[in-house]
Design a protein around this motif. Structure first.
Motif, mmCIF file in Angstrom:
data_model
loop_
_atom_site.group_PDB
_atom_site.id
_atom_site.type_symbol
_atom_site.label_atom_id
_atom_site.label_comp_id
_atom_site.label_asym_id
_atom_site.label_seq_id
_atom_site.Cartn_x
_atom_site.Cartn_y
_atom_site.Cartn_z
ATOM 1 N N PRO A 128 0.621 -1.008 -0.500
ATOM 2 C CA PRO A 128 0.031 0.212 0.273
ATOM 3 C C PRO A 128 1.129 1.155 0.245
ATOM 4 N N ALA A 129 0.699 2.251 -0.755
ATOM 5 C CA ALA A 129 1.553 3.707 -0.627
ATOM 6 C C ALA A 129 0.829 4.902 -0.220
ATOM 7 N N ALA A 130 -0.600 4.891 0.281
ATOM 8 C CA ALA A 130 -1.224 5.455 1.647
ATOM 9 C C ALA A 130 -1.795 7.092 0.440
ATOM 10 N N ASP A 131 -0.544 7.970 0.616
ATOM 11 C CA ASP A 131 -0.918 8.783 -0.005
ATOM 12 C C ASP A 131 -0.109 9.351 -0.089
ATOM 13 N N GLY A 132 1.385 8.772 -0.942
ATOM 14 C CA GLY A 132 2.674 9.118 -1.056
ATOM 15 C C GLY A 132 3.354 10.336 -1.165
ATOM 16 N N ILE A 133 4.046 11.435 -1.585
ATOM 17 C CA ILE A 133 4.565 11.755 -1.109
ATOM 18 C C ILE A 133 4.129 13.608 -1.052
ATOM 19 N N HIS A 134 4.006 14.071 -0.204
ATOM 20 C CA HIS A 134 4.128 15.605 0.492
ATOM 21 C C HIS A 134 4.875 16.659 0.264
ATOM 22 N N CYS A 135 4.810 17.514 -0.457
ATOM 23 C CA CYS A 135 5.971 18.559 -0.557
ATOM 24 C C CYS A 135 5.176 19.421 0.323
ATOM 25 N N ARG A 136 6.074 20.563 1.109
ATOM 26 C CA ARG A 136 5.623 21.420 1.817
ATOM 27 C C ARG A 136 6.244 22.867 1.309
ATOM 28 N N GLY A 137 6.658 22.762 0.432
ATOM 29 C CA GLY A 137 7.162 24.116 -0.537
ATOM 30 C C GLY A 137 7.879 23.717 -1.441
ATOM 31 N N THR A 138 8.967 24.265 -1.925
ATOM 32 C CA THR A 138 9.888 23.953 -2.850
ATOM 33 C C THR A 138 10.784 22.492 -2.817
ATOM 34 N N CYS A 139 10.474 21.812 -3.506
ATOM 35 C CA CYS A 139 10.920 20.275 -3.104
ATOM 36 C C CYS A 139 11.504 19.581 -4.811
ATOM 37 N N THR A 140 11.757 18.661 -4.751
ATOM 38 C CA THR A 140 12.176 17.511 -6.360
ATOM 39 C C THR A 140 12.093 16.674 -5.641
ATOM 40 N N LEU A 141 11.890 15.704 -6.446
ATOM 41 C CA LEU A 141 12.378 14.677 -6.197
ATOM 42 C C LEU A 141 12.763 14.165 -7.210
ATOM 43 N N LYS A 142 13.722 13.128 -7.755
ATOM 44 C CA LYS A 142 14.333 13.029 -8.769
ATOM 45 C C LYS A 142 14.266 11.261 -9.471
ATOM 46 N N ASN A 143 13.436 10.956 -9.730
ATOM 47 C CA ASN A 143 13.938 9.059 -10.133
ATOM 48 C C ASN A 143 12.975 8.049 -9.234
ATOM 49 N N VAL A 144 11.793 9.209 -8.965
ATOM 50 C CA VAL A 144 10.266 8.614 -8.263
ATOM 51 C C VAL A 144 10.101 7.655 -8.664
ATOM 52 N N TRP A 145 9.798 6.551 -8.345
ATOM 53 C CA TRP A 145 8.580 5.422 -8.702
ATOM 54 C C TRP A 145 7.378 4.635 -8.197
ATOM 55 N N TRP A 146 6.171 5.123 -8.375
ATOM 56 C CA TRP A 146 5.027 4.418 -7.674
ATOM 57 C C TRP A 146 4.684 3.092 -8.878
ATOM 58 N N GLU A 147 4.424 2.482 -7.994
ATOM 59 C CA GLU A 147 4.439 1.175 -8.216
ATOM 60 C C GLU A 147 2.672 0.993 -8.798
ATOM 61 N N ASP A 148 1.834 1.462 -7.684
ATOM 62 C CA ASP A 148 0.532 1.268 -7.422
ATOM 63 C C ASP A 148 0.039 2.920 -6.826
ATOM 64 N N VAL A 149 -0.305 3.180 -7.146
ATOM 65 C CA VAL A 149 -0.559 4.576 -6.635
ATOM 66 C C VAL A 149 -1.604 4.289 -5.561
ATOM 67 N N GLY A 150 -1.541 4.900 -5.116
ATOM 68 C CA GLY A 150 -2.669 4.914 -3.768
ATOM 69 C C GLY A 150 -3.632 6.280 -3.530
ATOM 70 N N GLU A 151 -4.178 7.031 -3.143
ATOM 71 C CA GLU A 151 -4.793 8.172 -3.015
ATOM 72 C C GLU A 151 -4.648 9.274 -4.413
ATOM 73 N N ASP A 152 -3.190 9.813 -3.842
ATOM 74 C CA ASP A 152 -1.828 10.056 -4.945
ATOM 75 C C ASP A 152 -0.816 10.242 -4.823
ATOM 76 N N ALA A 153 -0.166 9.905 -5.883
ATOM 77 C CA ALA A 153 1.537 9.583 -5.858
ATOM 78 C C ALA A 153 2.299 11.145 -5.402
#
Length: 264
Positions: free
Chosen positions: A99-124
């Motif tokens: 399970p992926a829950a709500d994936g990743i939260h970003c609280r401001g400027t951020c960078t996600l490099k080479n991130v893979w979601w195999e089965d998106v939960g609520e949101d990636a």
């Protein structure tokens, strides 16, 4: 969560584009197509409580799997994330399993490099924060099996998605359609491969908030009938449900040309 080649432009279109706020470009972005193969995890880490990230973290292809309070993998609202990024944080080489829950939260400027979601939960991933100049960048990676949204933008600022692949999804990007506090938002997509089935590549609140979407080098696979909507426009609200009010390039809110979209 809320709501889930280049040719010269005619003078009229150029004038319209000039009305769009200046957004970050993808100059210098890798020109290669998104990675063809999904990476294999080197290890699996169950996550019972949200991992909070500051600074730069390379997770070396760890697969994070929600458990306990993070064991949700459906569309239930207000699930906690697996990872929460502080302002100016960067994560790289991450696999979000199920399970992926709500994936990743970003609280401001951020960078996600080479991130893979195999089965998106609520949101990636969800872009929060409140600064108009903040930017969330997705560079590389991919997502699949998203029943609704892949990326959601709740806060203001600019969301950049480049060198990315998505398959079997509802919406790749959505500007929150009914957040209690609304903002003008911008999204920039470059070098993105979209594989059917899917509904919308981007959904923006063109009115009354004046959202913009700029798209280039978009490849759509397996959609001969061209049912996937490239840029869906909505009338954003602060309660209730937003209404669709049109789609397609207009030089002002949905900024792209037919040559920016390739069907295969």
């Amino acid at each position: 969560m809320h709501s889930r080649k280049r040719t010269l432009l005619p003078l009229a279109a150029l004038a319209a584009v000039a009305l769009v706020p200046s957004l970050p470009t993808t100059a210098g972005a890798e020109s290669a197509r998104p990675t063809a193969d999904w990476p294999a995890a080197k290890r699996v880490q169950p996550v019972r409580a949200t991992i909070k990230v500051t600074g730069n973290r390379d997770f070396d292809f760890t697969r994070f799997v929600g458990t306990g309070a993070l064991a949700g993998g459906d569309q239930a609202e207000n699930q906690p994330p697996i990872l929460e990024l502080a302002d100016k944080a960067t994560v790289s080489n991450v696999i979000i399993g199920s399970p992926a829950a709500d994936g990743i939260h970003c609280r401001g400027t951020c960078t996600l490099k080479n991130v893979w979601w195999e089965d998106v939960g609520e949101d990636a991933a969800t872009f929060k924060g409140t600064a108009a100049n903040q930017t969330m960048t997705i560079d590389g990676g991919g997502a699949r099996k998203a029943a609704d949204k892949v990326f959601q933008q709740n806060g203001p600022g600019t969301f950049v998605i480049r060198n990315f692949k998505v398959e079997n999804f509802g919406k790749l990007y959505r500007s929150c359609g009914n957040c209690k506090t609304q903002y003008q938002r911008h999204v920039v997509l470059d070098n993105v491969t979209v594989k059917s089935p899917g509904l919308d590549i981007v959904g923006i609140n063109s009115t009354p908030y004046g959202d913009t979407a700029r798209l280039s080098r978009i490849t759509i696979q397996g959609d001969p009938a061209r049912k996937i909507v490239v840029c869906q426009k909505f009338r954003g609200v602060t309660s209730g449900e937003p209404a669709k009010i049109g789609s397609g390039p207009d030089g002002r809110n949905c900024v792209y040309k037919s040559s920016d979209i390739t069907y295969k």
